[in-house]
Write a protein that holds these residues in place. Sequence first.
Motif, PDB file in Angstrom:
ATOM      1  N   PHE A  32     -86.103-114.455  15.547  1.00 12.47           N
ATOM      2  CA  PHE A  32     -85.789-113.727  14.319  1.00 12.47           C
ATOM      3  C   PHE A  32     -87.118-113.530  13.597  1.00 12.47           C
ATOM      4  O   PHE A  32     -87.758-114.504  13.183  1.00 12.47           O
ATOM      5  CB  PHE A  32     -84.826-114.562  13.470  1.00 12.47           C
ATOM      6  CG  PHE A  32     -84.487-113.956  12.140  1.00 12.47           C
ATOM      7  CD1 PHE A  32     -83.365-113.133  11.985  1.00 12.47           C
ATOM      8  CD2 PHE A  32     -85.269-114.218  11.013  1.00 12.47           C
ATOM      9  CE1 PHE A  32     -83.047-112.578  10.745  1.00 12.47           C
ATOM     10  CE2 PHE A  32     -84.954-113.669   9.773  1.00 12.47           C
ATOM     11  CZ  PHE A  32     -83.843-112.850   9.647  1.00 12.47           C
ATOM     12  N   ALA A  33     -87.577-112.283  13.485  1.00  5.90           N
ATOM     13  CA  ALA A  33     -88.871-112.006  12.845  1.00  5.90           C
ATOM     14  C   ALA A  33     -88.649-111.484  11.440  1.00  5.90           C
ATOM     15  O   ALA A  33     -87.748-110.663  11.205  1.00  5.90           O
ATOM     16  CB  ALA A  33     -89.639-110.977  13.659  1.00  5.90           C
ATOM     17  N   GLN A  34     -89.464-111.957  10.526  1.00  5.25           N
ATOM     18  CA  GLN A  34     -89.291-111.632   9.097  1.00  5.25           C
ATOM     19  C   GLN A  34     -90.673-111.547   8.460  1.00  5.25           C
ATOM     20  O   GLN A  34     -91.604-112.202   8.907  1.00  5.25           O
ATOM     21  CB  GLN A  34     -88.469-112.772   8.456  1.00  5.25           C
ATOM     22  CG  GLN A  34     -88.276-112.703   6.952  1.00  5.25           C
ATOM     23  CD  GLN A  34     -87.256-111.646   6.538  1.00  5.25           C
ATOM     24  OE1 GLN A  34     -86.161-111.605   7.052  1.00  5.25           O
ATOM     25  NE2 GLN A  34     -87.615-110.793   5.583  1.00  5.25           N
ATOM     26  N   GLY A  50     -87.683-126.590   4.472  1.00  2.00           N
ATOM     27  CA  GLY A  50     -87.483-127.473   5.623  1.00  2.00           C
ATOM     28  C   GLY A  50     -86.032-127.922   5.756  1.00  2.00           C
ATOM     29  O   GLY A  50     -85.484-127.960   6.863  1.00  2.00           O
ATOM     30  N   GLU A  51     -85.408-128.242   4.614  1.00  2.00           N
ATOM     31  CA  GLU A  51     -84.028-128.739   4.634  1.00  2.00           C
ATOM     32  C   GLU A  51     -83.061-127.652   5.136  1.00  2.00           C
ATOM     33  O   GLU A  51     -82.168-127.906   5.952  1.00  2.00           O
ATOM     34  CB  GLU A  51     -83.670-129.169   3.191  1.00  2.00           C
ATOM     35  CG  GLU A  51     -82.300-129.798   3.022  1.00  2.00           C
ATOM     36  CD  GLU A  51     -82.056-130.915   4.040  1.00  2.00           C
ATOM     37  OE1 GLU A  51     -82.941-131.745   4.254  1.00  2.00           O
ATOM     38  OE2 GLU A  51     -80.946-130.909   4.633  1.00  2.00           O
ATOM     39  N   GLY A 109     -80.511-125.744  12.192  1.00  5.43           N
ATOM     40  CA  GLY A 109     -81.023-126.036  13.541  1.00  5.43           C
ATOM     41  C   GLY A 109     -82.106-125.065  13.967  1.00  5.43           C
ATOM     42  O   GLY A 109     -82.167-124.672  15.137  1.00  5.43           O
ATOM     43  N   LEU A 110     -82.970-124.678  13.018  1.00  2.00           N
ATOM     44  CA  LEU A 110     -84.011-123.681  13.317  1.00  2.00           C
ATOM     45  C   LEU A 110     -85.398-124.259  13.074  1.00  2.00           C
ATOM     46  O   LEU A 110     -85.561-125.224  12.325  1.00  2.00           O
ATOM     47  CB  LEU A 110     -83.830-122.440  12.414  1.00  2.00           C
ATOM     48  CG  LEU A 110     -82.480-121.733  12.497  1.00  2.00           C
ATOM     49  CD1 LEU A 110     -82.443-120.572  11.506  1.00  2.00           C
ATOM     50  CD2 LEU A 110     -82.228-121.224  13.917  1.00  2.00           C
ATOM     51  N   ARG A 111     -86.390-123.625  13.693  1.00  2.00           N
ATOM     52  CA  ARG A 111     -87.790-123.957  13.370  1.00  2.00           C
ATOM     53  C   ARG A 111     -88.534-122.657  13.101  1.00  2.00           C
ATOM     54  O   ARG A 111     -88.149-121.589  13.615  1.00  2.00           O
ATOM     55  CB  ARG A 111     -88.447-124.752  14.504  1.00  2.00           C
ATOM     56  CG  ARG A 111     -88.595-123.959  15.773  1.00  2.00           C
ATOM     57  CD  ARG A 111     -89.249-124.765  16.891  1.00  2.00           C
ATOM     58  NE  ARG A 111     -89.234-123.980  18.131  1.00  2.00           N
ATOM     59  CZ  ARG A 111     -90.149-123.075  18.465  1.00  2.00           C
ATOM     60  NH1 ARG A 111     -91.192-122.846  17.680  1.00  2.00           N
ATOM     61  NH2 ARG A 111     -90.038-122.378  19.586  1.00  2.00           N
ATOM     62  N   LYS A 129     -84.377-121.196  17.520  1.00  2.00           N
ATOM     63  CA  LYS A 129     -83.528-122.395  17.609  1.00  2.00           C
ATOM     64  C   LYS A 129     -84.436-123.597  17.855  1.00  2.00           C
ATOM     65  O   LYS A 129     -85.349-123.520  18.690  1.00  2.00           O
ATOM     66  CB  LYS A 129     -82.536-122.266  18.784  1.00  2.00           C
ATOM     67  CG  LYS A 129     -81.278-121.531  18.394  1.00  2.00           C
ATOM     68  CD  LYS A 129     -80.316-122.466  17.669  1.00  2.00           C
ATOM     69  CE  LYS A 129     -79.075-121.779  17.188  1.00  2.00           C
ATOM     70  NZ  LYS A 129     -78.494-122.420  15.993  1.00  2.00           N
ATOM     71  N   ALA A 130     -84.216-124.671  17.099  1.00  2.00           N
ATOM     72  CA  ALA A 130     -85.090-125.848  17.237  1.00  2.00           C
ATOM     73  C   ALA A 130     -84.836-126.520  18.580  1.00  2.00           C
ATOM     74  O   ALA A 130     -83.724-126.463  19.100  1.00  2.00           O
ATOM     75  CB  ALA A 130     -84.822-126.813  16.114  1.00  2.00           C
TER      76      ALA A 130
END
Length: 184
Positions: free
Chosen positions: A140-142, A153-154, A160-162, A183-184
């Motif tokens: 997912f690019a933004q 971070g939270e 479940g992403l990084r 996805k992490a």
Amino acid sequence: MSNEAALFLRQFLSNPRDVSSVVPSSRWLARAIAEGLGPNSGRIVEFGPGTGRITHAILEAGVSPANLTLFEMNGEFVQHLKTRFPGVTIHHGPAQDAPRLLAPGVSHVISGLPLLSFSGPLRQDILRAAFAILAPGGSFAQFTYADRPALDGEELRSLGLRAELGRKVWANIPPARIYRLYKA
Ligand SMILES: C[S@@+](CC[C@H](N)C(=O)[O-])C[C@H]1O[C@@H](n2cnc3c(N)ncnc32)[C@H](O)[C@@H]1O
């Protein structure tokens, strides 16, 4: 002022929260966010294309119109996009509808949405929708004007992403930073 710039400004004045900027992204920012895409990139989805600056860069990179699907909420932008980009699939509706309308297996979602100006729940709905259609390993690019991802971070952990920070594009009003979520 070009017709596109005038259309963009008019839509900003009537929907400041959703449009969030007075000018479209520069062609340099658009090319930077489309970097790495090409004829073999598979299915690409764009959220919030506006007048189509990023759409043009995605097609210019070699993605076929048949492999590109847009979600845009603003009816005037949708009319403009339909004329400008024949062969591209355009949904007049919110990005959150993507899982209802598309089969999973999308390679990349490219977003021009003003995620930082959205509420936390809306932002999270949009990210859930993106990752529901993305193939494993999809990104997912933004871009952001704030030099940091729109999710802290939270929020990233709860989804479940990084995040991976990309480069800064100075030739844009205002300068913008690209990042990608996985996805992490
Ligand atoms: C900041 S403008 C960006 C336009 C274009 N991507 C660019 O970079 O020049 C944000 C766009 O997102 C659209 N938008 C806002 N919320 C949306 C949503 N939930 N789903 C789809 N489009 C949305 C707005 O109508 C507007 O066209």
